[in-house]
Design an enzyme around this catalytic site. Structure first.
Site, PDB file in Angstrom:
ATOM      1  N   GLU A  47       0.840  -1.044  -0.056  1.00 53.11           N
ATOM      2  CA  GLU A  47       0.061  -0.103   0.158  1.00 53.11           C
ATOM      3  C   GLU A  47       0.829   1.271   0.127  1.00 53.11           C
ATOM      4  O   GLU A  47       1.837   1.473   0.989  1.00 53.11           O
ATOM      5  CB  GLU A  47      -0.871   0.090   1.248  1.00 53.11           C
ATOM      6  CG  GLU A  47      -1.806   1.174   1.183  1.00 53.11           C
ATOM      7  CD  GLU A  47      -2.568   1.438   2.543  1.00 53.11           C
ATOM      8  OE1 GLU A  47      -2.753   0.429   3.358  1.00 53.11           O
ATOM      9  OE2 GLU A  47      -3.644   2.047   2.642  1.00 53.11           O
ATOM     10  N   ARG A 273       5.876 -12.915   9.625  1.00 52.66           N
ATOM     11  CA  ARG A 273       6.289 -11.520   9.323  1.00 52.66           C
ATOM     12  C   ARG A 273       7.738 -11.410   9.721  1.00 52.66           C
ATOM     13  O   ARG A 273       8.152 -12.349  10.823  1.00 52.66           O
ATOM     14  CB  ARG A 273       5.478 -10.627   9.572  1.00 52.66           C
ATOM     15  CG  ARG A 273       5.036 -10.458  10.949  1.00 52.66           C
ATOM     16  CD  ARG A 273       4.106  -9.196  11.114  1.00 52.66           C
ATOM     17  NE  ARG A 273       4.388  -7.836  10.985  1.00 52.66           N
ATOM     18  CZ  ARG A 273       3.936  -7.139   9.952  1.00 52.66           C
ATOM     19  NH1 ARG A 273       2.889  -7.413   9.278  1.00 52.66           N
ATOM     20  NH2 ARG A 273       4.402  -5.825  10.018  1.00 52.66           N
ATOM     21  N   LYS A 283       4.676   0.374   9.689  1.00 50.49           N
ATOM     22  CA  LYS A 283       4.488   1.747   8.759  1.00 50.49           C
ATOM     23  C   LYS A 283       3.795   2.705   9.605  1.00 50.49           C
ATOM     24  O   LYS A 283       4.359   4.027   9.734  1.00 50.49           O
ATOM     25  CB  LYS A 283       3.870   1.575   7.569  1.00 50.49           C
ATOM     26  CG  LYS A 283       4.675   1.267   6.352  1.00 50.49           C
ATOM     27  CD  LYS A 283       3.763   1.349   5.151  1.00 50.49           C
ATOM     28  CE  LYS A 283       3.179   0.175   4.896  1.00 50.49           C
ATOM     29  NZ  LYS A 283       2.530   0.145   3.501  1.00 50.49           N
TER      30      LYS A 283
HETATM   31  P1  ATP Z   1       3.008  -2.296   8.209  1.00 47.96           P
HETATM   32  O1  ATP Z   1       2.706  -3.419   9.071  1.00 47.96           O
HETATM   33  O2  ATP Z   1       4.347  -2.190   8.423  1.00 47.96           O
HETATM   34  O3  ATP Z   1       2.251  -1.127   8.173  1.00 47.96           O
HETATM   35  P2  ATP Z   1       1.551  -3.493   6.032  1.00 47.96           P
HETATM   36  O4  ATP Z   1       1.679  -4.908   5.973  1.00 47.96           O
HETATM   37  O5  ATP Z   1       0.497  -2.547   6.351  1.00 47.96           O
HETATM   38  O6  ATP Z   1       2.857  -2.983   6.853  1.00 47.96           O
HETATM   39  P3  ATP Z   1       1.841  -3.436   3.106  1.00 47.96           P
HETATM   40  O7  ATP Z   1       2.226  -2.437   1.967  1.00 47.96           O
HETATM   41  O8  ATP Z   1       0.255  -3.734   3.217  1.00 47.96           O
HETATM   42  O9  ATP Z   1       1.908  -2.865   4.455  1.00 47.96           O
HETATM   43  O10 ATP Z   1       2.558  -4.686   2.895  1.00 47.96           O
HETATM   44  C1  ATP Z   1       3.074  -5.217   1.829  1.00 47.96           C
HETATM   45  C2  ATP Z   1       3.354  -6.453   1.794  1.00 47.96           C
HETATM   46  O11 ATP Z   1       4.503  -6.661   2.794  1.00 47.96           O
HETATM   47  C3  ATP Z   1       2.278  -7.338   2.452  1.00 47.96           C
HETATM   48  O12 ATP Z   1       2.051  -8.480   1.886  1.00 47.96           O
HETATM   49  C4  ATP Z   1       2.570  -7.551   4.097  1.00 47.96           C
HETATM   50  O13 ATP Z   1       2.374  -9.027   4.336  1.00 47.96           O
HETATM   51  C5  ATP Z   1       4.320  -7.678   3.650  1.00 47.96           C
HETATM   52  N1  ATP Z   1       5.057  -7.390   4.960  1.00 47.96           N
HETATM   53  C6  ATP Z   1       4.720  -6.043   5.642  1.00 47.96           C
HETATM   54  N2  ATP Z   1       5.602  -6.050   6.851  1.00 47.96           N
HETATM   55  C7  ATP Z   1       6.173  -7.270   6.878  1.00 47.96           C
HETATM   56  C8  ATP Z   1       7.095  -7.967   7.605  1.00 47.96           C
HETATM   57  N3  ATP Z   1       7.349  -7.336   8.686  1.00 47.96           N
HETATM   58  N4  ATP Z   1       7.593  -9.079   7.214  1.00 47.96           N
HETATM   59  C9  ATP Z   1       7.356  -9.646   6.246  1.00 47.96           C
HETATM   60  N5  ATP Z   1       6.481  -9.230   5.269  1.00 47.96           N
HETATM   61  C10 ATP Z   1       5.889  -8.105   5.514  1.00 47.96           C
HETATM   62 MG    MG Z   2      -1.319  -3.392   4.993  1.00 49.15          MG
END
Ligand code: ATP
Ligand code: MG
Length: 566
Positions: A47, A273, A283
């Protein structure tokens, strides 16, 4: 993987598949062997509401990695369904960072917003089938009637609207007749489901905010759940790989695929994760640090963002190596921050050219060295890589050494400079300290030394030994530089464990050294190029450098700094 700019392996030239390496690769290999799929198609779905961090790097390396290894492809798809939080700056940064990590989506750059018209049509399809309705409840009422993990939810009073009324309201929502928050479209599934995600989840909300890509074309936006699986289906994703927190969303993901005329049925798989000690990978918090000024920006080298890590001087190959060593599993765990530094050090030890730099200079005058004489001495660029060759380093009567390489009254095991002590200056000569000159306050401001002309190159003339070899810089040739030393951003391995992440920020996370002295060859260092300052660590020139003012960032020290903290 030694060259960062090397293009990712193309599908025509796949890296060897590493089946057996982790459960995701095993599943894919199994599906290919069984003929469930002819080839693998994955996607990385960020995102664009912030910069990518090291956790995202794990997902990128996994999704792009398996596509490469199995000769398939990986899409970059922006999950851009909330214009209130998303921005072009983030879109650009994400593309830059994925490329820098060494991956290529080819022609497969996609956006959930590319599918808004299709998603809208599918929403009408659900309404027509009696499987979605417009709810006029306030957000608070909806929350109150959703129930809890132990209590079922309650049906909305608007749940039994007719298909015609729902269609009419939905179309008017699209036209912009209603204000933000006044109505939503919800799926009609089961308010008593044990899985809260199935309790009539919201599919569309009203957001009167221009979208980075679709401008003002829309004022209703699908939420993550309604966009994600259908986008996967449109793109014929075979394996939709995400993190464990989406496991509870999977029944909903599948419900949409069952209840809509989608062109393919992707399958979702979840992995743990990445968590790292002394590091926040969220984020929401990273945005807070930027907004509140706890760091200088998303690319602050203390940030765990890919942009920050790059600016700190970490090569993409070291980050990929770290991710590879972490592996992919379903069990949550916390990786030791020291492991990341170790990967960086291991790579840079092989690749970074050595230089001499003095961070906290102490003047040395070699009394028996002729005034005005300069010798260009040979210095090895990288003992780990003979092909890196050698360079010349100027030596003269006045030099700088590190302040902490001198002690006036040293303890027993201090082998460096002190009155009467002889040491080797790297690549240069043996010198002996004769006297420490002090200022009025009693601080040592200069060392008077003599050298042994027979020890040129730092070789012992007669077999006598010295117990220390020091780095140094010729005073008249030194380049003054600012050097920024980065320490962990947090004071504890589990920041935020007491509820307040900001309270755990390390006040000493940035140390600025204003007047370090660098050997002249460093004037040719390129921004982002990794170098080693002998005995001090790995550094890189920062983009804030100008011709008049060099700035170097410390990438990582030579030794594990966390071991000390423990
Ligand atoms: P955050 O929790 O930091 O806000 P998010 O999951 O909301 O991250 P996205 O932009 O939706 O951020 O993430 C894109 C992809 O990255 C998703 O498929 C998510 O599962 C993966 N992702 C995010 N954080 C991690 C992490 N710490 N380890 C592995 N994959 C991750
Ligand atoms: Mg997300």
């Amino acid at each position: 993987m030694s060259v960062d700019s090397a293009p990712a392996a193309s599908p025509a030239d796949p890296a060897p598949a590493e089946a057996g390496k982790d459960f995701i690769r095993d599943i894919i290999q199994g599906d290919l062997d069984a003929g469930v799929h002819q080839s693998v198609v994955t996607r990385f779905p960020p995102e664009p509401n912030g910069y990518l961090h090291i956790g995202h790097a794990k997902s990128i390396c996994l999704n792009f990695g398996v596509a490469q290894e199995f000769g398939g492809r990986c899409h970059l798809r922006f999950d851009d369904t909330n214009p209130a939080k998303e921005a072009q700056e983030y879109i650009d940064a994400i593309e830059r960072d994925v490329r820098w990590l060494g991956f290529d989506w080819g022609t497969h750059l996609h956006h959930a917003s590319d599918y808004f018209e299709q998603l809208y049509a599918w929403a009408e399809h659900l309404i027509g089938a009696g499987k979605a309705y417009i709810d006029d409840q306030s957000a608070d009422d909806m929350r109150a009637s959703r129930g809890t993990l132990t209590e079922p939810g309650k049906n909305s009073p608007f749940r039994d609207r007719s298909v015609d009324e729902n269609l009419d309201l939905f179309r008017r929502m699209r036209k912009g007749e209603f204000a933000n928050g006044t109505r939503v479209l919800r799926a009609k599934i089961d308010m008593t489901s044990g899985n809260i995600n199935l309790r009539d989840p919201v599919l569309y909300r009203i957001i009167h905010t221009p979208h980075p890509r679709t401008g003002t074309a829309w004022c209703i936006y699908p939420n993550y759940d309604f966009a994600h699986g259908q986008s996967d289906a449109i793109e014929h994703i075979t394996h939709s790989i995400c993190t464990l927190e989406f496991e509870d969303h999977k029944p909903l993901y599948e419900w949409f695929l069952e209840n809509l005329p989608v062109p393919s049925k992707p399958k979702q798989y979840e992995f743990a994760r990445l968590n790292i000690s002394y590091t926040i990978l969220s984020k929401r918090h990273l945005t807070q640090f930027v907004r509140e000024g706890h760091v200088t920006g998303w690319d602050d080298p203390r940030m765990p963002t890919i942009a920050g890590i790059r600016r700190r001087g970490v090569p993409a190959a070291a980050l990929r190596d770290f991710i590879k060593r972490v592996g992919v599993a379903r069990a949550n765990s916390v990786v030791d921050a020291a492991m990341f530094d170790a990967c960086v050090r291991e790579l840079l030890n092989k690749t970074a050219a050595r230089y001499m730099a003095v961070l906290r200079p102490l003047k040395v005058v070699i009394e028996n060295y002729p005034e005005g004489q300069v010798e260009d001495l040979d210095a090895v660029n990288n003992p780990e890589d003979p092909s890196a060759g050698s360079r010349k380093v100027p030596f003269s009567r006045e030099l700088y050494v590190e302040q902490d390489d001198f002690m006036e009254t040293p303890p027993k095991k201090f082998f460096r400079l002190s009155p009467g002590k002889e040491v080797r200056l790297r690549y240069a000569y043996f010198i002996t300290c004769r006297e420490a000159v002090k200022d009025a306050a009693g601080n040592v401001i200069e060392l008077r030394c003599t050298y042994d002309p027979a020890s040129r190159g730092g070789n012992s003339p007669d077999g006598r030994k010295v117990q220390a070899t020091l780095h140094w810089v010729s005073a008249g040739h030194a380049i003054p530089s600012e050097v920024r030393i980065y320490n962990p951003l947090f004071t504890r391995p589990d920041p935020g464990a007491d509820g307040d992440v900001v309270a755990d920020i390390n006040p000493q996370s940035l140390e600025i050294i204003a007047d370090a002295k660098l050997e002249p060859a460093l004037s040719a260092a390129r921004i982002g190029e990794a170098v080693q300052f002998e005995r001090l660590g790995y550094f890189t020139k920062d983009a804030e450098s100008t011709d008049a003012h060099a700035v170097f960032n410390r990438t990582v020290g030579l030794r594990d700094s966390y071991a000390k903290a423990k």
